[in-house]
Design a protein around this motif. Structure first.
Motif, PDB file in Angstrom:
ATOM      1  N   HIS A   1       0.841  -1.211   0.000  1.00 31.59           N
ATOM      2  CA  HIS A   1       0.000   0.000   0.000  1.00 31.59           C
ATOM      3  C   HIS A   1       0.870   1.254   0.000  1.00 31.59           C
ATOM      4  O   HIS A   1       0.582   2.219  -0.734  1.00 31.59           O
ATOM      5  CB  HIS A   1      -0.903  -0.025   1.230  1.00 31.59           C
ATOM      6  CG  HIS A   1      -1.670   1.229   1.459  1.00 31.59           C
ATOM      7  ND1 HIS A   1      -2.564   1.749   0.533  1.00 31.59           N
ATOM      8  CD2 HIS A   1      -1.698   2.088   2.518  1.00 31.59           C
ATOM      9  CE1 HIS A   1      -3.102   2.850   1.010  1.00 31.59           C
ATOM     10  NE2 HIS A   1      -2.592   3.082   2.209  1.00 31.59           N
ATOM     11  N   HIS A   2       1.924   1.259   0.793  1.00 33.10           N
ATOM     12  CA  HIS A   2       2.828   2.403   0.843  1.00 33.10           C
ATOM     13  C   HIS A   2       3.489   2.624  -0.515  1.00 33.10           C
ATOM     14  O   HIS A   2       3.607   3.767  -0.976  1.00 33.10           O
ATOM     15  CB  HIS A   2       3.897   2.195   1.914  1.00 33.10           C
ATOM     16  CG  HIS A   2       3.345   2.247   3.306  1.00 33.10           C
ATOM     17  ND1 HIS A   2       4.118   2.009   4.422  1.00 33.10           N
ATOM     18  CD2 HIS A   2       2.097   2.512   3.767  1.00 33.10           C
ATOM     19  CE1 HIS A   2       3.364   2.127   5.504  1.00 33.10           C
ATOM     20  NE2 HIS A   2       2.137   2.410   5.131  1.00 33.10           N
ATOM     21  N   GLU A   3       3.925   1.541  -1.135  1.00 33.57           N
ATOM     22  CA  GLU A   3       4.566   1.649  -2.446  1.00 33.57           C
ATOM     23  C   GLU A   3       3.589   2.200  -3.480  1.00 33.57           C
ATOM     24  O   GLU A   3       3.940   3.068  -4.293  1.00 33.57           O
ATOM     25  CB  GLU A   3       5.094   0.286  -2.888  1.00 33.57           C
ATOM     26  CG  GLU A   3       6.264  -0.229  -2.058  1.00 33.57           C
ATOM     27  CD  GLU A   3       6.666  -1.639  -2.454  1.00 33.57           C
ATOM     28  OE1 GLU A   3       6.064  -2.167  -3.430  1.00 33.57           O
ATOM     29  OE2 GLU A   3       7.553  -2.220  -1.798  1.00 33.57           O
ATOM     30  N   ARG A   4       2.363   1.709  -3.447  1.00 31.90           N
ATOM     31  CA  ARG A   4       1.357   2.178  -4.403  1.00 31.90           C
ATOM     32  C   ARG A   4       1.056   3.661  -4.177  1.00 31.90           C
ATOM     33  O   ARG A   4       0.913   4.425  -5.136  1.00 31.90           O
ATOM     34  CB  ARG A   4       0.083   1.350  -4.264  1.00 31.90           C
ATOM     35  CG  ARG A   4      -1.024   1.755  -5.215  1.00 31.90           C
ATOM     36  CD  ARG A   4      -2.149   0.760  -5.220  1.00 31.90           C
ATOM     37  NE  ARG A   4      -3.216   1.160  -6.120  1.00 31.90           N
ATOM     38  CZ  ARG A   4      -4.158   0.359  -6.584  1.00 31.90           C
ATOM     39  NH1 ARG A   4      -4.147  -0.919  -6.221  1.00 31.90           N
ATOM     40  NH2 ARG A   4      -5.089   0.801  -7.397  1.00 31.90           N
ATOM     41  N   SER A   5       0.971   4.057  -2.925  1.00 34.26           N
ATOM     42  CA  SER A   5       0.697   5.466  -2.610  1.00 34.26           C
ATOM     43  C   SER A   5       1.851   6.355  -3.059  1.00 34.26           C
ATOM     44  O   SER A   5       1.637   7.445  -3.607  1.00 34.26           O
ATOM     45  CB  SER A   5       0.460   5.632  -1.103  1.00 34.26           C
ATOM     46  OG  SER A   5      -0.631   4.851  -0.678  1.00 34.26           O
ATOM     47  N   ASP A   6       3.077   5.900  -2.830  1.00 40.64           N
ATOM     48  CA  ASP A   6       4.246   6.679  -3.246  1.00 40.64           C
ATOM     49  C   ASP A   6       4.301   6.800  -4.768  1.00 40.64           C
ATOM     50  O   ASP A   6       4.673   7.858  -5.299  1.00 40.64           O
ATOM     51  CB  ASP A   6       5.531   6.032  -2.719  1.00 40.64           C
ATOM     52  CG  ASP A   6       5.678   6.184  -1.207  1.00 40.64           C
ATOM     53  OD1 ASP A   6       5.060   7.104  -0.652  1.00 40.64           O
ATOM     54  OD2 ASP A   6       6.391   5.359  -0.594  1.00 40.64           O
ATOM     55  N   ARG A   7       3.950   5.728  -5.476  1.00 40.68           N
ATOM     56  CA  ARG A   7       3.931   5.795  -6.945  1.00 40.68           C
ATOM     57  C   ARG A   7       2.879   6.796  -7.423  1.00 40.68           C
ATOM     58  O   ARG A   7       3.120   7.564  -8.359  1.00 40.68           O
ATOM     59  CB  ARG A   7       3.640   4.416  -7.540  1.00 40.68           C
ATOM     60  CG  ARG A   7       4.793   3.443  -7.500  1.00 40.68           C
ATOM     61  CD  ARG A   7       4.579   2.296  -8.488  1.00 40.68           C
ATOM     62  NE  ARG A   7       3.303   1.626  -8.286  1.00 40.68           N
ATOM     63  CZ  ARG A   7       3.122   0.598  -7.469  1.00 40.68           C
ATOM     64  NH1 ARG A   7       4.156   0.141  -6.754  1.00 40.68           N
ATOM     65  NH2 ARG A   7       1.948   0.022  -7.339  1.00 40.68           N
ATOM     66  N   ALA A   8       1.715   6.759  -6.780  1.00 35.36           N
ATOM     67  CA  ALA A   8       0.662   7.707  -7.155  1.00 35.36           C
ATOM     68  C   ALA A   8       1.136   9.134  -6.922  1.00 35.36           C
ATOM     69  O   ALA A   8       0.878  10.035  -7.745  1.00 35.36           O
ATOM     70  CB  ALA A   8      -0.603   7.425  -6.351  1.00 35.36           C
ATOM     71  N   HIS A   9       1.835   9.363  -5.814  1.00 31.96           N
ATOM     72  CA  HIS A   9       2.356  10.691  -5.502  1.00 31.96           C
ATOM     73  C   HIS A   9       3.386  11.125  -6.541  1.00 31.96           C
ATOM     74  O   HIS A   9       3.333  12.254  -7.075  1.00 31.96           O
ATOM     75  CB  HIS A   9       2.984  10.661  -4.110  1.00 31.96           C
ATOM     76  CG  HIS A   9       3.473  11.995  -3.637  1.00 31.96           C
ATOM     77  ND1 HIS A   9       4.538  12.133  -2.775  1.00 31.96           N
ATOM     78  CD2 HIS A   9       3.043  13.260  -3.920  1.00 31.96           C
ATOM     79  CE1 HIS A   9       4.734  13.420  -2.534  1.00 31.96           C
ATOM     80  NE2 HIS A   9       3.847  14.113  -3.218  1.00 31.96           N
ATOM     81  N   LYS A  10       4.302  10.229  -6.856  1.00 33.26           N
ATOM     82  CA  LYS A  10       5.341  10.540  -7.838  1.00 33.26           C
ATOM     83  C   LYS A  10       4.734  10.817  -9.215  1.00 33.26           C
ATOM     84  O   LYS A  10       5.102  11.804  -9.883  1.00 33.26           O
ATOM     85  CB  LYS A  10       6.332   9.387  -7.921  1.00 33.26           C
ATOM     86  CG  LYS A  10       7.473   9.618  -8.911  1.00 33.26           C
ATOM     87  CD  LYS A  10       8.416   8.424  -8.943  1.00 33.26           C
ATOM     88  CE  LYS A  10       9.538   8.656  -9.961  1.00 33.26           C
ATOM     89  NZ  LYS A  10      10.458   7.479 -10.001  1.00 33.26           N
ATOM     90  N   ASN A  11       3.796   9.972  -9.630  1.00 33.25           N
ATOM     91  CA  ASN A  11       3.162  10.172 -10.937  1.00 33.25           C
ATOM     92  C   ASN A  11       2.384  11.477 -10.984  1.00 33.25           C
ATOM     93  O   ASN A  11       2.359  12.166 -12.008  1.00 33.25           O
ATOM     94  CB  ASN A  11       2.231   9.003 -11.256  1.00 33.25           C
ATOM     95  CG  ASN A  11       2.986   7.713 -11.494  1.00 33.25           C
ATOM     96  OD1 ASN A  11       4.173   7.734 -11.831  1.00 33.25           O
ATOM     97  ND2 ASN A  11       2.315   6.579 -11.320  1.00 33.25           N
ATOM     98  N   PHE A  12       1.756  11.814  -9.878  1.00 36.13           N
ATOM     99  CA  PHE A  12       1.009  13.074  -9.820  1.00 36.13           C
ATOM    100  C   PHE A  12       1.943  14.261 -10.012  1.00 36.13           C
ATOM    101  O   PHE A  12       1.652  15.193 -10.782  1.00 36.13           O
ATOM    102  CB  PHE A  12       0.280  13.174  -8.482  1.00 36.13           C
ATOM    103  CG  PHE A  12      -0.245  14.555  -8.191  1.00 36.13           C
ATOM    104  CD1 PHE A  12      -1.392  15.020  -8.814  1.00 36.13           C
ATOM    105  CD2 PHE A  12       0.412  15.387  -7.290  1.00 36.13           C
ATOM    106  CE1 PHE A  12      -1.866  16.291  -8.541  1.00 36.13           C
ATOM    107  CE2 PHE A  12      -0.063  16.650  -7.022  1.00 36.13           C
ATOM    108  CZ  PHE A  12      -1.206  17.110  -7.645  1.00 36.13           C
ATOM    109  N   LEU A  13       3.081  14.250  -9.317  1.00 36.79           N
ATOM    110  CA  LEU A  13       4.036  15.347  -9.457  1.00 36.79           C
ATOM    111  C   LEU A  13       4.550  15.451 -10.890  1.00 36.79           C
ATOM    112  O   LEU A  13       4.685  16.558 -11.436  1.00 36.79           O
ATOM    113  CB  LEU A  13       5.206  15.136  -8.494  1.00 36.79           C
ATOM    114  CG  LEU A  13       4.908  15.338  -7.005  1.00 36.79           C
ATOM    115  CD1 LEU A  13       6.113  14.921  -6.163  1.00 36.79           C
ATOM    116  CD2 LEU A  13       4.541  16.783  -6.718  1.00 36.79           C
TER     117      LEU A  13
END
Length: 699
Positions: A474-486
């Motif tokens: 879940h943490h990895e998925r959230s971090d990927r979403a954050h990175k992709n958003f930026l």
């Protein structure tokens, strides 16, 4: 710190008239209360019938039942009459002051306890911790931190000026006591209007400490109060209930936003209060974001102040259509129940001042009566009819049904199932006593206890490992979403600059980020619940097998229910305001200060990365840890109870009487008959609303 006073105030909170209408709509809650009382009697009897170890388990269940207090969180628009509605729900027309200090981060919790005596029983106020006050003063709260990252100097100066004004006002009120008060908790054996105004209402500014009165000074602690708890008897409330009045989500320093989000996260039932004159518009994005992260069944929308409409009969359908359209547009809970009413009308009934109603409100009441009572019951008296038209009975029923379905029924079912396990364990202990050493394998009891302890630790470790892996994913998925958003936002910015230059202000919505994170939360919750359900089933099966291997056929009657998997708290932290939610002055100021495409992109990426880092951390860490701990606690509780059942059975092992005629004396026969009858009484409640997931030892 405890502060006690004799109750001598003359400005006492007015008591509501003894109207039968106050109970209208609370019938489901009354039924829950009846079931809870019946269950409490069963637990009292079980405690008398159980062995020493079983008694300890029963006491834990009884304490859990006694502590059960469903919580309802009230959120709403500014000037929606939210506090007036809370007063009406509590049946006290002037319980909470309506002029709450806009600078105070206070959640006011009303702990309503059933009781015929309408009296104040106490209050507790928690003051700000030093680090909270320090964050506000040094950084201007979250809004100050955001403005500082953006380099919005003008906005920061405004925030600093407001903070300085608040600090000086607080020092004038509190003087030398100011620093000492931070972090304190004040408790009172009473409460009245003066006391409430002292802690949660805007007060007068005092010229000096000497001029400030010691007691009854309005707003003295308001700036540093962070929460208030009021405990009172409520004759119309059939079951204990907590109503949380939140300060809102739109405040100067974005401090109240966080406490409101936390209050909603800790409650399964949320009432959103809107004003009929404001309805729900894109201006209320903070409120929309908050409810958009809740399930439709967990949200009740109460549209207040229809008494201010000129033609409520015609306007109400239009307002409802507008609200649903706004919710649909912003991915809100489209199927949420919407109730229209007037807390003002309800307050007039409670204070017995119906005749003093304004002409405009009276006209709206007549209009609404014609629309609502065309085919209804006209035999009601005037106060009861006005109470009905106020919408309070409908709101009471919606709240009561939601409390029973999502909180009450699962809680009683869980306790009843655990009681059945304890009671059936008592039956098994008796059978083992009769069978003596021939009842099972030749295994010393200490060895059986060690095996259960080892088995328990193995299941706890397996579940913890499984949940840790799911949380890491879940943490990895959230971090990927954050990175992709930026990355997407930065690319969008560059594309805008290349196409339009740096003249037109660029805007970018963070809705996509919130949607991705909400999806990540849904996946995490589903996977965690699946892992927990499997772990619970495996643990029950292994415990049942251990009982059978240890004691044989004598324990086949023990009913081990598979624990219910708890629901996860909604991801309301996603409602937290972040930089891109603003399209006002400071954002435009930041835009004009940047020069050159690279400067735009680099500064934007750094600012939004820093701004959303805390947002992401709050989303993925605290809720994940809390839910993981809850899932493990459920398994731990089952295993602890299994150990207690084993101890009760072990007490009878090897204690076979020499004569078969002494297997059951008269007293023991009566005890076993009482246990059997108790199980028969408890089983319907233990199985209510769920499939039979119990397992008998040996199956």
């Amino acid at each position: 710190m405890n502060i006690t006073h004799d109750f001598t105030a003359t400005d006492r909170i007015a008591l509501a008239p003894a109207l039968g209408c106050l109970n209208a709509g609370l019938e489901p809650l009354a039924q829950l209360a009846d079931q809870a009382r019946s269950l409490e009697k069963s637990l009292d009897l079980l405690e008398q019938l159980a062995g020493e170890t079983g008694q300890r388990s029963v006491i834990r269940l009884r304490d859990e039942l006694a502590a059960f207090e469903p919580a309802i969180t009230i959120v709403g628009q500014v000037k929606s009459g939210k506090t007036t509605l809370v007063n009406a729900l509590a049946g006290w027309s002037d319980l909470l002051p309506a002029d709450v200090n806009p600078w105070t981060s206070v959640v006011t919790s009303l702990h309503l306890m059933p009781g015929r005596q309408r009296q104040d029983v106490g209050a507790r106020f928690q003051l700000m911790r030093e680090e909270e006050w320090d964050r506000l003063l040094r950084k201007g709260g979250r809004l100050g931190e955001l403005a500082d990252r953006a380099g919005a100097d003008t906005e920061m100066e405004k925030i600093r000026a407001q903070i300085e004004e608040m600090r000086e006002k607080s020092r004038r009120r509190l003087g030398r006591k100011f620093e000492l008060l931070l972090g304190q908790e004040h408790e009172y054996g009473y409460f009245d209007k003066n006391l409430l105004e002292r802690y949660i209402c805007l007060g007068d500014d005092f010229l000096s400490e000497e001029d400030a009165p010691e007691e009854d000074d309005q707003g003295r602690f308001a700036d540093i109060t962070r929460s208030a708890d009021l405990f009172l008897h409520c004759q119309s409330m059939p079951h204990p209930l907590c109503i949380r009045d939140t300060p809102g989500v739109n405040d100067t320093f974005m401090m109240r936003e966080q406490v409101t989000i936390n209050a909603v996260r800790n409650s399964r039932v949320c009432v959103m209060v809107l004003s009929a004159n404001q309805a729900l518009t894109s201006v209320d994005m903070g409120l929309i974001r908050l409810v958009s992260n809740l399930n439709a069944r967990d949200v009740i929308i109460f549209v207040n102040r229809i008494d201010e409409l000129q033609d409520p009969g015609e306007q109400v359908p239009e307002i409802e259509a507008s609200i649903r359209a706004t919710l649909a547009e912003h991915d809100g809970p489209e199927d949420a129940q919407i109730i229209f009413g007037s807390a003002y009308w309800a307050g007039r009934v409670l204070s017995e001042t119906v005749d003093d109603m304004t002409d405009a409100s009276a006209a709206a009441l007549m209009n609404w009566a014609e629309a609502q009572l065309a085919t209804g019951d006209h035999d009601l008296g005037a106060p009861d009819m006005i109470w009905q038209l106020s919408g309070l009975p409908q709101l009471n029923r919606a709240i009561a049904e939601q409390v029973v379905d999502t909180l009450g029924a699962p809680k009683l079912r869980k306790i009843a199932a655990a009681a059945v396990t304890i009671a059936s364990g008592q039956q098994a202990a008796n059978l083992v006593r009769i069978a003596g050493d021939s009842g099972g394998a030749d295994q010393p009891i200490e060895e059986i206890r060690r095996e259960l302890a080892s088995l328990s630790q193995e299941h706890l470790d397996d579940l913890a490992d499984a949940l840790a892996a799911i949380a890491a994913s879940h943490h990895e998925r959230s971090d990927r979403a954050h990175k992709n958003f930026l990355e997407r936002a930065t690319h969008s910015l560059i594309a805008h600059l290349e196409k339009h230059g740096d003249g037109p202000v660029w805007e970018y919505s963070p809705t996509g980020l919130r949607m991705l994170l909400k999806s990540a939360h849904s996946v995490f919750t589903s996977r965690a619940q699946t892992a927990a359900a499997e772990a619970y089933q495996n643990a029950v099966a292994d415990v049942a097998e251990l009982y059978y291997r240890a004691f044989g056929d004598a324990v086949e009657g023990i009913q081990l229910s598979v624990p219910e998997v708890p629901a996860a708290a909604p991801p309301v932290s996603l409602a937290q305001t972040i930089a891109l939610d603003f399209n006002d002055g400071w954002w435009r100021t930041w835009w004009r200060r940047a020069r050159g495409y690279k400067a735009f992109a680099a500064r934007f990426h750094a600012m939004i990365a820093a701004e959303t880092a805390d947002f992401i951390t709050q989303f993925k860490t605290a809720p994940t840890n809390e839910f993981t701990a809850r899932l493990i606690d459920v398994l731990q509780s089952f295993l602890d109870q299994s150990r207690d059942v084993l101890d009760d059975i072990a007490q009878g092992n090897g204690a076979r009487p020499e004569s078969d005629t002494l297997f059951l004396d008269g007293h023991e026969q009566d005890r076993q008959s009482a246990i059997a009858a108790l199980i028969a009484d408890l089983e319907p409640l233990a199985l209510q609303g769920r499939e039979d997931t119990s397992t008998n030892a040996g199956q």
